[in-house]
Design a protein around this motif. Structure first.
Motif, mmCIF file in Angstrom:
data_model
loop_
_atom_site.group_PDB
_atom_site.id
_atom_site.type_symbol
_atom_site.label_atom_id
_atom_site.label_comp_id
_atom_site.label_asym_id
_atom_site.label_seq_id
_atom_site.Cartn_x
_atom_site.Cartn_y
_atom_site.Cartn_z
ATOM 1 N N ASP A 1 0.701 -0.759 -0.043
ATOM 2 C CA ASP A 1 -0.554 0.562 -0.373
ATOM 3 C C ASP A 1 1.038 1.156 0.323
ATOM 4 O O ASP A 1 0.470 2.481 -0.009
ATOM 5 N N SER B 1 0.171 7.357 -0.980
ATOM 6 C CA SER B 1 -0.499 7.133 -1.174
ATOM 7 C C SER B 1 -1.373 7.747 -2.494
ATOM 8 O O SER B 1 -1.686 9.082 -1.879
ATOM 9 N N VAL C 1 -6.982 3.371 -4.386
ATOM 10 C CA VAL C 1 -6.201 2.315 -5.134
ATOM 11 C C VAL C 1 -7.262 0.897 -5.568
ATOM 12 O O VAL C 1 -8.444 0.339 -4.753
ATOM 13 N N SER D 1 -3.220 -2.435 -7.228
ATOM 14 C CA SER D 1 -1.874 -2.912 -6.039
ATOM 15 C C SER D 1 -0.421 -3.645 -6.839
ATOM 16 O O SER D 1 -1.047 -4.740 -6.622
ATOM 17 N N LEU E 1 0.191 1.496 -7.875
ATOM 18 C CA LEU E 1 -0.725 1.984 -7.337
ATOM 19 C C LEU E 1 -1.754 2.652 -8.206
ATOM 20 O O LEU E 1 -1.096 3.391 -8.969
ATOM 21 N N THR F 1 -5.384 3.724 -10.264
ATOM 22 C CA THR F 1 -6.492 4.353 -9.070
ATOM 23 C C THR F 1 -7.076 4.196 -11.081
ATOM 24 O O THR F 1 -6.893 4.155 -11.496
#
Length: 620
Positions: free
Chosen positions: A34, A66, A71, A74, A89, A91
């Protein structure tokens, strides 16, 4: 002003296999998938942690970078052949990659941790949260704004955060918000120095990154392991990199793990500090390094063993600090709730004060391997070994706490007595092979006496197996080392019987338990997972006894337990199907390296250790 102590917060619950390891051979950090660094000790492996969230909550210290949005995916990977870690990561609006590494340095007092965030595509709004808590999450530092970022001081420790990001302090934490588009980067460097000294210059991050990648690539290129199975090569090189990361470069000492108190059973109390160096790993370490082409590292480890064990043989310890320290007092850290509430959290290790007779065999075998490999000058080594044998002759019939550092009653452990035999056997071999004057007749007499004692008192004739301790009926995975140290011929029915009994009693989901915790008073209580090194030892026993297909099958199953980055913990929980114990574990990776060599070559470490010339060659 002095801030109040941290308040209890909600505990973390990430599986330990969700972490990657970065380091610089001074210290190491665990980086989650993360983007959070939840464990870091500065400036050394054994220093108090400034990020201890893995043993508690975010308020016990962490460094999170982050996206502000959710997210959706990952992933992590190492830059191939290096210890440089990339966390990607994604999105709904784009993706970023965080590159984490610790530049190499010769200065023990100056440690840098670099994080470079790069926009991969689209646009991603990012957030940085830095929670510095020294002394294992207890101490809040004084934080001061600087033109380059900030500085934080707490007693003897100080860190500087260098970044162009705009920082904001609130709730006793430091935050930064920034947005990255494709090709844009945002760098952060956390630099440690003693608080009474001036901060050091932070070099260009991108240049430092390239230098770090180049160094690791060159180092990995020295590996001599080769096989027709590419996956094994990748597993071996990653294990070697991990072993290198666990090395304290100034002294050559190798820590068992960079962590403390990651539990052997979730919610249990089998939580120990592994940031020290164990003598019992000496021989396996030398075999792994020498056979893989890393003679300089093997020589550094040999020198560490030599310095740490200097003194009278009766003062030998089972473990030492990374610089050879002997006093390792064990204490509990009451303000940390422990990983997934597995308490107590311990610092130091009381097992350092235990008597374990097997270490005398480990020292003798380390000297034997040193002679065989031609590592360094011998000078006073054999004189020291002679003193060790004189002392061992007077105590080998004593009880001890065994290889697993049991905190129950001392016993006559079969493995301990077997290693006493190894001590005399290897000394005899050195004297005979290298023409050294020694009381060979007397040593052979003692060696034979120990051998007869083990075969008489450590063997259950009714079941045809050696037992954990004299007079007992329980088994112990350390008995799998009987054929590997050459205690009996490989075709001796007692070897096959012991392997069979261990398969029947100590296998859980196909992996080996150290011993049956519900049948042995080890002074701790509770359950534990399957000990991964022991499973590699079973694969080695299969190799030595001609069961090559069984060895390959078990080895492949062990490889499947590695996390997404190729890292192994101390144990595996066959019920929860997850890694447990301190992470990553040197002994597990040593087992992987040596078993891979055992499977890849007929003249392998197990055969070398057993002194066998007629081990079956599966390639013929």
């Amino acid at each position: 002003m002095v801030a109040e102590k941290t308040k209890p917060a909600k505990a973390l619950s990430k599986p330990i296999e969700d972490y990657g390891l970065i380091g610089n051979m001074m210290s190491a950090a665990l980086v989650g998938t993360d983007g959070s660094i939840d464990w870091l000790c500065l400036p050394r492996f054994d220093s108090p942690a400034c990020f201890a969230a893995i043993l508690g909550a975010p308020d016990h210290g962490r460094w999170l970078i982050s996206p502000r949005e959710k997210v959706v995916k990952s992933s992590q990977r190492y830059v191939p052949g290096t210890a440089v870690l990339e966390t990607r990561l994604e999105t709904e609006t784009g993706a970023v990659t965080i590159t984490d590494f610790m530049p190499l340095s010769d200065n023990e007092e100056q440690v840098d941790l670099v994080r470079i965030v790069r926009g991969d595509h689209g646009e991603v709004a990012m957030s940085m949260e830095l929670v510095l808590r020294f002394n294992y999450g207890e101490v809040l530092p004084w934080v001061m704004r600087r033109d380059y970022g900030l500085s934080a001081v707490a007693g003897p420790d100080a860190v500087e955060l260098h970044t162009p990001a705009k920082l904001e302090g609130r709730d006793l934490k430091t935050f930064a918000d920034f947005t990255l588009r494709e090709g844009e980067t945002m760098p952060f460097t956390l630099s440690y120095h003693p608080s009474h000294k001036q901060p050091h210059f932070v070099p260009d991050r991108h240049e430092s990154l390239q230098q770090t990648v180049n160094w690791w690539s060159e180092w990995v290129g020295r590996c001599t392991f080769s096989t027709r199975r590419p996956r094994w090569h990748e597993a071996v090189t990653r294990s070697l990199i991990t072993l290198k990361l666990l090395t304290f470069q100034p002294t050559g000492g190798i820590v068992a793990a960079p962590t403390t108190s990651l539990p052997e059973a979730i919610g249990g109390s089998r939580n120990w500090d592994y940031r020290f160096c164990w003598l019992r790993d000496s021989a396996l370490t030398l075999y792994a390094l020498v056979n893989s082409g890393y003679r300089a590292e093997a020589e550094a480890w040999r020198q560490w063993v030599r310095r740490a064990t200097a003194g009278h043989p009766k003062q030998l310890q089972i473990m030492y600090g990374i610089s050879g320290e002997r006093w390792l007092p064990e204490m509990e850290v009451p303000w940390l709730p422990g990983y997934e509430d597995s308490a107590p959290v311990r610092v130091g290790n009381a097992a350092a004060d235990q008597v374990q007779l097997d270490i005398y065999g480990e020292i003798a075998e380390t000297l034997y391997i040193t002679r065989q490999a031609g590592l360094g000058p011998m000078d006073k080594h054999y004189e020291f070994q002679t003193l060790v044998l004189e002392y061992l002759e007077s105590i080998w019939q004593s009880t001890d706490h065994g290889i697993w550092e049991m905190r129950g009653p001392p016993r006559a452990f079969t493995h301990s007595r077997m290693m006493c035999w190894v001590a005399f056997d290897r000394a005899i071999k050195i004297a005979e092979k290298f023409g050294i004057r020694a009381p060979l007749d007397h040593w052979k007499k003692v060696r034979d006496e120990i051998h007869a004692d083990v075969c008489t008192n450590g063997f259950d004739a009714e079941r045809n197996t050696f037992t954990q301790y004299y007079g007992g009926k329980t088994l112990d995975a350390s008995l799998l080392l009987l054929p590997q140290v050459g205690f009996l011929p490989l075709d001796d029915p007692r070897i096959a019987g012991t392997i069979k009994a261990i398969e029947e009693d100590l296998l859980s989901d196909g992996f080996v338990m150290r011993y049956a915790t519900d049948h042995v008073d080890d002074g701790v209580g509770g359950e534990e997972g399957a000990f991964l090194a022991c499973s590699f030892w079973l694969a080695d026993a299969y190799v030595l006894t001609g069961r090559h297909d069984d060895a390959v099958d078990l080895f492949e199953r062990l490889l499947s337990l590695r996390n997404h980055l190729g890292l192994l913990a101390e144990e595996y929980d066959p019920i929860r199907k997850r890694l447990v114990g301190n992470f990553p574990q040197a002994l597990s990776h040593l087992g992987l390296i040596n078993t891979a060599h055992n499977l890849a070559s007929p003249r392998h470490p197990a055969a070398q250790r057993a002194g066998q010339e007629d081990v079956p060659d599966h390639d013929k």
